[in-house]
Design a protein around this motif. Structure first.
Motif, PDB file in Angstrom:
ATOM      1  N   LEU A   1      -0.299  -3.461   5.310  1.00  0.00           N
ATOM      2  CA  LEU A   1      -0.072  -3.866   6.695  1.00  0.00           C
ATOM      3  C   LEU A   1       0.526  -5.264   6.768  1.00  0.00           C
ATOM      4  N   LEU A   2      -0.085  -6.206   6.071  1.00  0.00           N
ATOM      5  CA  LEU A   2       0.378  -7.590   6.140  1.00  0.00           C
ATOM      6  C   LEU A   2       1.782  -7.745   5.555  1.00  0.00           C
ATOM      7  N   ALA A   3       2.116  -6.915   4.568  1.00  0.00           N
ATOM      8  CA  ALA A   3       3.455  -6.983   3.975  1.00  0.00           C
ATOM      9  C   ALA A   3       4.521  -6.441   4.922  1.00  0.00           C
ATOM     10  N   LYS A   4       4.151  -5.450   5.732  1.00  0.00           N
ATOM     11  CA  LYS A   4       5.134  -4.791   6.598  1.00  0.00           C
ATOM     12  C   LYS A   4       5.246  -5.419   7.990  1.00  0.00           C
ATOM     13  N   LEU A   5       4.226  -6.127   8.433  1.00  0.00           N
ATOM     14  CA  LEU A   5       4.224  -6.633   9.807  1.00  0.00           C
ATOM     15  C   LEU A   5       5.405  -7.550  10.148  1.00  0.00           C
TER      16      LEU A   5
END
Length: 318
Positions: free
Chosen positions: A177-181
């Motif tokens: 999630l944090l990589a894609k946000l």
């Protein structure tokens, strides 16, 4: 600063929420299931996600049913940039999903389109898969059917059970999630439709599905025991005359011509039993009805009647 309403309930969702907070996203509110009675004393207990929200002074919303509720109206009024969900536990109405300015997205504990539904981790173990993972998807009204924004894989090892996989997947989901946000927020993240021909469903496990049957091989028994551990546990209905949960077993390489449920070998510290198709497994930990969990050594020492090689230990009869 990107504003978020986070929706989640169990421990699986905690690292995801904590990751958002650590990265300084503006979490306006947390939506989680109502406090539930837990344990023998039925003490009203907050969800793990609520505990994190309270600790961080975040508004907590706990509707019994989100659709049409005042809590749903509150989320819509907040007009967040993103709605982020992780194992929330309820279907979300389109009106709610559409209230997010950028997107409503979900961290799902499987490699979609395999295992849509409420028990993806359990099914990956019960089916003997050699890998699992997490998928980040757009949320749509149809269950777990949104376009995919990214995936991350994880091998399943012999010592894994639902408890250990949930923990591993929660951190994997957080990192995905944090990589894609950033790209999602910037409008630069491509999505991929799910292949409907490859959809596999993973509905919530029903109580009757917790039963072990003599038609299972040793390997399948191990898969099911690990899938239902740490809760609720897999059981034989008639194990030495009692409903008995098996908590830890080992499939063995040896083969047998004995019928499933027959004792192959028994010593003070070992109990091996025949399963389907000539397979054999060793029981390490078990729990007869009304008793505490026991190592096989303690179980065998506590028996009033000695078990013998060749004895039928387990039957499908009640």
């Amino acid at each position: 600063m990107t504003s978020i309403v986070f929706m989640g309930t169990p421990q699986f969702a905690v690292p995801v929420l904590e990751g958002l907070l650590k990265q300084a996203y503006d979490v306006k509110a947390v939506v989680t299931q109502p406090d539930r009675p837990v344990g023998r004393k039925h003490r009203l207990t907050a969800s793990p996600v609520k505990e994190v929200a309270v600790k961080n002074n975040i508004e907590v919303l706990q509707p019994e049913k989100i659709s049409g509720s005042e809590e749903m109206k509150r989320v819509i009024d907040l007009a967040p940039d993103l709605i982020v969900t992780a194992a929330y536990g309820q279907f979300l109405p389109s009106k709610l999903l559409n209230s997010a300015k950028i997107a409503a997205i979900n961290v799902h504990g499987s490699l979609l389109p395999k295992y849509r539904g409420g028990a993806p981790v359990q099914y990956s173990l019960m089916n003997g898969d050699d890998k699992t993972g997490v998928t980040l998807i757009y949320m749509v009204k149809k269950m777990d059917a949104g376009e995919m924004l990214g995936q991350a894989e994880l091998p399943i090892i012999m010592s894994d059970d639902t408890g250990s996989l949930f923990e591993k997947l929660s951190f994997l989901g957080r990192d995905l999630l944090l990589a894609k946000l950033p790209a999602l927020i910037a409008g630069n993240l491509n999505s991929t439709p799910q292949n409907e021909d490859e959809v596999v469903f993973a509905p919530t496990i029903k109580p009757e599905e917790e039963q072990l049957l003599l038609s299972l091989t040793a390997e399948q028994i191990d898969w099911k025991v690990r899938a239902l551990r740490p809760a609720p546990g897999a059981f034989f209905e008639n194990f030495a005359g009692k409903r008995t949960k098996l908590w830890n077993v080992d499939p063995l390489e040896k083969r047998t011509e004995q019928a499933a449920g027959t004792i192959i070998e028994v010593t003070k510290h070992q109990l091996t039993v025949a399963a389907a198709k000539g397979t054999v497994y060793q029981i390490n930990e078990l729990q007869p009805a009304g008793k505490q969990r026991l190592t096989v050594t303690d179980y065998l020492n506590g028996l009033n009647q000695k078990l013998e090689k060749g004895q039928v230990l387990i039957s499908d009869d009640k």
